[in-house]
Design an enzyme around this catalytic site. Sequence first.
Site, PDB file in Angstrom:
ATOM      1  CB  SER A   9     -50.807  24.976 -14.402  1.00 15.60           C
ATOM      2  OG  SER A   9     -49.538  24.628 -13.887  1.00 15.60           O
ATOM      3  CG  HIS A  34     -52.286  20.592 -13.907  1.00 16.58           C
ATOM      4  ND1 HIS A  34     -52.638  19.322 -14.293  1.00 16.58           N
ATOM      5  CD2 HIS A  34     -50.999  20.763 -14.303  1.00 16.58           C
ATOM      6  CE1 HIS A  34     -51.602  18.753 -14.902  1.00 16.58           C
ATOM      7  NE2 HIS A  34     -50.593  19.600 -14.909  1.00 16.58           N
ATOM      8  CG  ASP A  36     -47.464  21.256 -13.931  1.00 18.74           C
ATOM      9  OD1 ASP A  36     -47.698  20.193 -14.502  1.00 18.74           O
ATOM     10  OD2 ASP A  36     -47.987  22.340 -14.246  1.00 18.74           O
ATOM     11  CG  MET A  38     -41.545  20.242 -13.052  1.00 17.69           C
ATOM     12  SD  MET A  38     -41.086  21.723 -13.977  1.00 17.69           S
ATOM     13  CE  MET A  38     -42.672  22.146 -14.682  1.00 17.69           C
ATOM     14  CG  HIS A  67     -48.054  16.477 -14.930  1.00 18.00           C
ATOM     15  ND1 HIS A  67     -47.829  17.443 -15.888  1.00 18.00           N
ATOM     16  CD2 HIS A  67     -47.353  15.389 -15.342  1.00 18.00           C
ATOM     17  CE1 HIS A  67     -47.032  16.965 -16.824  1.00 18.00           C
ATOM     18  NE2 HIS A  67     -46.719  15.712 -16.499  1.00 18.00           N
ATOM     19  CG  MET A  69     -43.684  16.636 -15.508  1.00 15.36           C
ATOM     20  SD  MET A  69     -43.625  18.317 -16.172  1.00 15.36           S
ATOM     21  CE  MET A  69     -44.778  19.122 -15.093  1.00 15.36           C
ATOM     22  CG  MET A 138     -46.460  16.381 -21.465  1.00 17.89           C
ATOM     23  SD  MET A 138     -47.107  17.522 -20.206  1.00 17.89           S
ATOM     24  CE  MET A 138     -46.129  19.006 -20.520  1.00 17.89           C
ATOM     25  CG  ASP A 176     -49.685  20.558 -18.775  1.00 17.68           C
ATOM     26  OD1 ASP A 176     -49.580  21.789 -18.951  1.00 17.68           O
ATOM     27  OD2 ASP A 176     -49.162  19.965 -17.812  1.00 17.68           O
TER      28      ASP A 176
END
Length: 216
Positions: A9, A34, A36, A38, A67, A69, A138, A176
């Site tokens: 990540s 990966h 992330d 947000m 991913h 979020m 998650m 994750d």
Amino acid sequence: MKTKLIAPSLLAADFGNLQRDIEMVNNSQADWFHVDVMDGRFVPNISFGFPVMKTVQQHAKKFVDVHLMIVEPEKYVEEFINQGADLVSVHYEACIHLHRTIHHIQSLGAKAGVVLNPSTPVLMLEDIIADVDLVLLMSVNPGFGGQKFIENTYKKIAETKDLILSNNSTALIEIDGGVNIDNAAKLFEAGADVLVAGNAVFSSENPERTIELLKI
């Protein structure tokens, strides 16, 4: 043959040396990147967006797993795919029109995943499991790196595996949160296909060796 993929990540990478850390992943036994994303609304933190994705796209030589979020992910999936995402995962909890969004991602040429927060039951995926390419469970509450692994995840892996098999789905299971060399083998044994590892990789003295150990 059983899948054992490792996805470091980039949330845990050194952003002052992002190209260096991306090259490390390129040269390692890792399988995916990966990413992330947000927004400070769906989760209580803000990570990064398209400028960082551009850097990832320029330097990453492996599969890019994004991913989201974020609230209203359907507004942004196309741009993330344009910026190099090979797979885009959206949260069940954030996506009002999940079926439409999953098929929109796939129509743009990317793989599509659905994400469940720790408190969301696996059975909520019954009507979408045959359509998705990946289920991301998650194993911490999303929003921050470095959290403690939630043990109930093992039960959810088994339930997800049963749902996949009973619906003839080809979806992979990704985990994750709190993944490290102490629980990686057990997670793979439980039925996980892809493990996301952030701090375990980038905070270690030898990240490439840590990636090797996660795959054993």
